[in-house]
Design a protein around this motif. Structure first.
Motif, PDB file in Angstrom:
ATOM      1  N   MET A  32       0.835  -1.209   0.000  1.00 51.48           N
ATOM      2  CA  MET A  32       0.000   0.000   0.000  1.00 51.48           C
ATOM      3  C   MET A  32       0.866   1.255   0.000  1.00 51.48           C
ATOM      4  SD  MET A  32      -2.855  -1.405   2.620  1.00 51.48           S
ATOM      5  CE  MET A  32      -4.026  -0.082   2.813  1.00 51.48           C
ATOM      6  N   ILE A  33       2.008   1.201   0.707  1.00 50.30           N
ATOM      7  CA  ILE A  33       2.925   2.356   0.694  1.00 50.30           C
ATOM      8  C   ILE A  33       3.495   2.536  -0.713  1.00 50.30           C
ATOM      9  CG2 ILE A  33       4.983   3.428   1.712  1.00 50.30           C
ATOM     10  CD1 ILE A  33       4.629   1.447   4.101  1.00 50.30           C
ATOM     11  N   ALA A  34       3.831   1.406  -1.339  1.00 50.49           N
ATOM     12  CA  ALA A  34       4.440   1.462  -2.676  1.00 50.49           C
ATOM     13  C   ALA A  34       3.425   1.832  -3.757  1.00 50.49           C
ATOM     14  CB  ALA A  34       5.080   0.112  -2.997  1.00 50.49           C
ATOM     15  N   GLY A  35       2.147   1.712  -3.437  1.00 50.21           N
ATOM     16  CA  GLY A  35       1.127   2.021  -4.442  1.00 50.21           C
ATOM     17  C   GLY A  35       0.739   0.817  -5.282  1.00 50.21           C
ATOM     18  N   LEU A  36       1.085  -0.371  -4.817  1.00 47.15           N
ATOM     19  CA  LEU A  36       0.781  -1.588  -5.575  1.00 47.15           C
ATOM     20  C   LEU A  36      -0.547  -2.205  -5.124  1.00 47.15           C
ATOM     21  CD1 LEU A  36       4.369  -3.109  -5.379  1.00 47.15           C
ATOM     22  CD2 LEU A  36       3.365  -1.843  -7.285  1.00 47.15           C
ATOM     23  N   GLU A  37      -1.120  -1.610  -4.090  1.00 45.72           N
ATOM     24  CA  GLU A  37      -2.368  -2.148  -3.522  1.00 45.72           C
ATOM     25  C   GLU A  37      -3.225  -0.946  -3.163  1.00 45.72           C
ATOM     26  OE1 GLU A  37      -3.860  -5.467  -3.334  1.00 45.72           O
ATOM     27  OE2 GLU A  37      -1.831  -5.910  -2.621  1.00 45.72           O
ATOM     28  N   ASN A  38      -4.498  -0.974  -3.512  1.00 48.51           N
ATOM     29  CA  ASN A  38      -5.280   0.223  -3.172  1.00 48.51           C
ATOM     30  C   ASN A  38      -5.708   0.239  -1.704  1.00 48.51           C
ATOM     31  OD1 ASN A  38      -7.399  -1.489  -3.160  1.00 48.51           O
ATOM     32  ND2 ASN A  38      -8.160  -0.895  -5.180  1.00 48.51           N
ATOM     33  N   ILE A  39      -6.091   1.424  -1.268  1.00 50.51           N
ATOM     34  CA  ILE A  39      -6.380   1.655   0.145  1.00 50.51           C
ATOM     35  C   ILE A  39      -7.897   1.646   0.335  1.00 50.51           C
ATOM     36  CG2 ILE A  39      -6.275   3.473   1.928  1.00 50.51           C
ATOM     37  CD1 ILE A  39      -3.534   4.266   0.623  1.00 50.51           C
ATOM     38  N   THR A  40      -8.402   0.853   1.271  1.00 47.16           N
ATOM     39  CA  THR A  40      -9.855   0.783   1.477  1.00 47.16           C
ATOM     40  C   THR A  40     -10.367   2.070   2.127  1.00 47.16           C
ATOM     41  OG1 THR A  40      -9.646  -1.598   1.741  1.00 47.16           O
ATOM     42  CG2 THR A  40     -11.719  -0.627   2.468  1.00 47.16           C
ATOM     43  N   SER A  41      -9.703   2.485   3.221  1.00 43.65           N
ATOM     44  CA  SER A  41     -10.004   3.808   3.787  1.00 43.65           C
ATOM     45  C   SER A  41      -8.814   4.279   4.603  1.00 43.65           C
ATOM     46  CB  SER A  41     -11.278   3.775   4.625  1.00 43.65           C
ATOM     47  OG  SER A  41     -11.092   2.945   5.748  1.00 43.65           O
ATOM     48  N   GLY A  42      -8.814   5.554   4.931  1.00 44.19           N
ATOM     49  CA  GLY A  42      -7.688   6.136   5.651  1.00 44.19           C
ATOM     50  C   GLY A  42      -6.691   6.759   4.696  1.00 44.19           C
ATOM     51  N   GLU A  43      -5.553   7.176   5.242  1.00 41.91           N
ATOM     52  CA  GLU A  43      -4.579   7.904   4.416  1.00 41.91           C
ATOM     53  C   GLU A  43      -3.153   7.443   4.667  1.00 41.91           C
ATOM     54  OE1 GLU A  43      -4.850  12.102   5.132  1.00 41.91           O
ATOM     55  OE2 GLU A  43      -6.994  12.138   4.662  1.00 41.91           O
ATOM     56  N   ILE A  44      -2.342   7.516   3.618  1.00 44.67           N
ATOM     57  CA  ILE A  44      -0.887   7.394   3.777  1.00 44.67           C
ATOM     58  C   ILE A  44      -0.285   8.717   3.321  1.00 44.67           C
ATOM     59  CG2 ILE A  44       1.215   6.189   3.061  1.00 44.67           C
ATOM     60  CD1 ILE A  44      -0.405   3.688   2.623  1.00 44.67           C
ATOM     61  N   LEU A  45       0.568   9.284   4.173  1.00 35.27           N
ATOM     62  CA  LEU A  45       1.246  10.527   3.811  1.00 35.27           C
ATOM     63  C   LEU A  45       2.745  10.261   3.723  1.00 35.27           C
ATOM     64  CD1 LEU A  45      -0.389  13.076   6.342  1.00 35.27           C
ATOM     65  CD2 LEU A  45      -1.277  12.328   4.150  1.00 35.27           C
ATOM     66  N   ILE A  46       3.350  10.702   2.643  1.00 33.43           N
ATOM     67  CA  ILE A  46       4.814  10.678   2.564  1.00 33.43           C
ATOM     68  C   ILE A  46       5.245  12.131   2.483  1.00 33.43           C
ATOM     69  CG2 ILE A  46       6.848   9.911   1.259  1.00 33.43           C
ATOM     70  CD1 ILE A  46       5.190   7.560   0.221  1.00 33.43           C
ATOM     71  N   ASP A  47       6.092  12.549   3.416  1.00 32.38           N
ATOM     72  CA  ASP A  47       6.481  13.966   3.470  1.00 32.38           C
ATOM     73  C   ASP A  47       5.267  14.874   3.549  1.00 32.38           C
ATOM     74  OD1 ASP A  47       9.145  13.990   3.525  1.00 32.38           O
ATOM     75  OD2 ASP A  47       9.448  14.413   1.398  1.00 32.38           O
ATOM     76  N   ASN A  48       4.303  14.500   4.349  1.00 31.12           N
ATOM     77  CA  ASN A  48       3.075  15.292   4.529  1.00 31.12           C
ATOM     78  C   ASN A  48       2.202  15.419   3.283  1.00 31.12           C
ATOM     79  OD1 ASN A  48       3.324  15.831   7.276  1.00 31.12           O
ATOM     80  ND2 ASN A  48       4.869  17.409   6.839  1.00 31.12           N
ATOM     81  N   THR A  49       2.512  14.642   2.245  1.00 32.63           N
ATOM     82  CA  THR A  49       1.666  14.663   1.056  1.00 32.63           C
ATOM     83  C   THR A  49       0.871  13.371   0.994  1.00 32.63           C
ATOM     84  OG1 THR A  49       3.400  15.872  -0.078  1.00 32.63           O
ATOM     85  CG2 THR A  49       1.711  14.875  -1.474  1.00 32.63           C
ATOM     86  N   LYS A  50      -0.426  13.497   0.829  1.00 30.70           N
ATOM     87  CA  LYS A  50      -1.264  12.308   0.730  1.00 30.70           C
ATOM     88  C   LYS A  50      -0.945  11.597  -0.589  1.00 30.70           C
ATOM     89  CE  LYS A  50      -6.133  11.070   0.629  1.00 30.70           C
ATOM     90  NZ  LYS A  50      -7.507  11.588   0.563  1.00 30.70           N
ATOM     91  N   VAL A  51      -0.646  10.305  -0.479  1.00 35.03           N
ATOM     92  CA  VAL A  51      -0.229   9.591  -1.699  1.00 35.03           C
ATOM     93  C   VAL A  51      -1.271   8.567  -2.159  1.00 35.03           C
ATOM     94  CG1 VAL A  51       2.237   9.877  -1.221  1.00 35.03           C
ATOM     95  CG2 VAL A  51       1.062   7.809  -0.419  1.00 35.03           C
ATOM     96  N   ASN A  52      -2.418   8.524  -1.490  1.00 31.04           N
ATOM     97  CA  ASN A  52      -3.428   7.489  -1.809  1.00 31.04           C
ATOM     98  C   ASN A  52      -3.652   7.289  -3.308  1.00 31.04           C
ATOM     99  OD1 ASN A  52      -3.796   8.026   0.958  1.00 31.04           O
ATOM    100  ND2 ASN A  52      -5.879   7.215   0.883  1.00 31.04           N
ATOM    101  N   GLU A  53      -3.727   8.388  -4.031  1.00 30.86           N
ATOM    102  CA  GLU A  53      -4.060   8.268  -5.455  1.00 30.86           C
ATOM    103  C   GLU A  53      -2.833   8.380  -6.368  1.00 30.86           C
ATOM    104  OE1 GLU A  53      -6.709  10.083  -3.628  1.00 30.86           O
ATOM    105  OE2 GLU A  53      -7.567   8.059  -3.672  1.00 30.86           O
ATOM    106  N   LEU A  54      -1.674   8.544  -5.769  1.00 39.97           N
ATOM    107  CA  LEU A  54      -0.457   8.729  -6.585  1.00 39.97           C
ATOM    108  C   LEU A  54       0.007   7.382  -7.154  1.00 39.97           C
ATOM    109  CD1 LEU A  54       0.738  11.600  -6.671  1.00 39.97           C
ATOM    110  CD2 LEU A  54       2.467  10.839  -5.038  1.00 39.97           C
TER     111      LEU A  54
END
Ligand SMILES: Nc1ncnc2c1ncn2[C@@H]1O[C@H](COP(=O)(O)OP(=O)(O)OP(=O)(O)O)[C@@H](O)[C@H]1O
Ligand SMILES: [Mg+2]
Length: 364
Positions: free
Chosen positions: A48-70
């Motif tokens: 999920m951090i790498a972006g290989l799996e989608n996120i059901t709910s909640g957020e991942i931030l890298i450097d304070n930037t939301k990456v859910n859709e990146l």
């Protein structure tokens, strides 16, 4: 800067929740190790951090930037997979260059980065080989090299050493620590091996069944496990557990377990009336069982029989029989225990752990 933050993260497949209520932060330049038994959701979290799996709910931030859709390529993270995932038809150099070629990095820069990574990982003389001409450990280094050349903000490692034999695993563990010291980049490392976690991590995240059990430095989770799961998962040999009743007699606290009485000093257990005459679980690490006669005072001594003794070079594990169905393990450095002999022991009371059998949580 590259910190990674998880806010109320959840992952489900259909009706089944795989990860739930994941809330924590990994600081910039931290070596975070996520550890837990097979199937607890470690790989899913990493993907999920790498972006290989989608996120059901909640957020991942890298450097304070939301990456859910990146998309993965925009997240500036590089993942090293458990099975290496090298391209079999490409040389070491081509494997290491591939991601940079895709990103249209110029050839001089690619050569520079590949040489640099090959030097760090001692792969320079293998650069023209095909993956099938490499040993397991060498393949693993190529997989790491492929991540290094991308100069990611965050490295993600998914059990990178699990396919290696014990000796090589130990060597590579040290290599990875050296690499971390050299690169000074945020690392998130997944393993089910608690020894790997304890030796590598600056922060350990212990998971079970999709939930975080405890977060802390290796020494914190070892010295003060939050609950029975963490207590039994961290440490070798495993912590001993004694279920018993807390008694208060002659102004003193005792644990009665397997017909033995273990003195519980007040300082180890701030007295709370609600546990008197109730069942608790006492945890004691093998290193905290005292076998040296001269260090045991009369009041605290417990008598039992030695069951078996395991010789382990610099120390031995002495298994002490408390009842027909209960033994506890003590660590000794004096080598004078013989099977079936009587033994007197005591607990190193400041280091006892007490748990509530119902909630499984720590109570001291
Ligand atoms: N695509 C999927 N569909 C349904 N369930 C899945 C899927 N991928 C993983 N799971 C389930 O999610 C849970 C977590 O799997 P995951 O691979 O993250 O575990 P893990 O902690 O990495 O385990 P291991 O140590 O064995 O690698 C498992 O119960 C697994 O069966
Ligand atoms: Mg996994």
């Amino acid at each position: 800067m590259a910190d990674v933050k998880f806010i109320n993260l959840k992952k489900s497949y259909d009706e089944t929740t795989i990860l739930d209520n994941i809330n924590f932060k990994i600081q910039d330049k931290e070596f975070a190790v996520i550890v837990g038994p097979s199937g607890c959701g470690k790989t899913t979290l990493l993907r999920m951090i790498a972006g290989l799996e989608n996120i059901t709910s909640g957020e991942i931030l890298i450097d304070n930037t939301k990456v859910n859709e990146l998309p993965p390529s925009k997240r500036e993270v590089a993942m090293v997979f458990q099975d290496y995932a090298l391209y079999p038809h490409m040389t070491v150099k081509e494997n290491m260059s591939f991601a940079l070629k895709m990103k249209k990095v110029n050839q001089d820069e690619i050569d520079k980065r590949v040489n640099e990574a090959a030097n760090i990982l001692q792969l320079s003389n293998l650069i023209s080989r095909m993956p099938k001409q490499l040993s397991g450990g060498q393949r693993q280094r190529v997989a790491i090299g492929r991540a290094i050349v991308r100069h990611p903000k965050v490295f993600l490692f998914d059990e990178p050493l699990s396919n290696l034999d014990a000796k090589l695993r130990e060597e590579m563990r040290i290599e990875i620590l050296k690499l971390y010291q050299k690169l000074q980049t945020t690392m998130i490392y997944v393993t089910h091996d608690q020894i790997e976690a304890m030796t590598l991590a600056s922060k350990v995240i212990i998971m079970n069944k999709g939930k975080i059990q405890q977060i802390g430095t290796p020494i914190e989770v070892y010295k003060k496990p939050n609950n029975l799961f963490v207590a039994s998962f961290i440490g070798t040999p495993t912590m001993n557990f004694l279920k018993g009743i807390i008694l208060f007699e002659n102004q003193k606290l005792y644990l009665k377990s397997h017909d033995k009485f273990f003195f519980i000093p007040n300082f180890a257990f701030p007295l709370s009336d609600k546990y008197i005459n109730k069942e608790v679980i006492l945890g004691i690490r093998p290193d905290d069982i005292i076998l040296d006669d001269s260090k045991i005072d009369v009041e605290n001594k417990v008598e039992a029989n030695v069951d078996v003794v395991e010789l382990l070079g610099p120390r031995e594990n002495v298994h002490i029989r408390l009842s027909s169905d209960k033994t506890i393990c003590a660590t000794s450095h004096s080598f004078n225990s013989t099977p079936n002999s009587k033994i007197i022991f005591s607990l190193n009371y400041p280091n006892i752990h007490l748990f509530d059998p119902k909630t499984q949580e720590r109570i001291n």
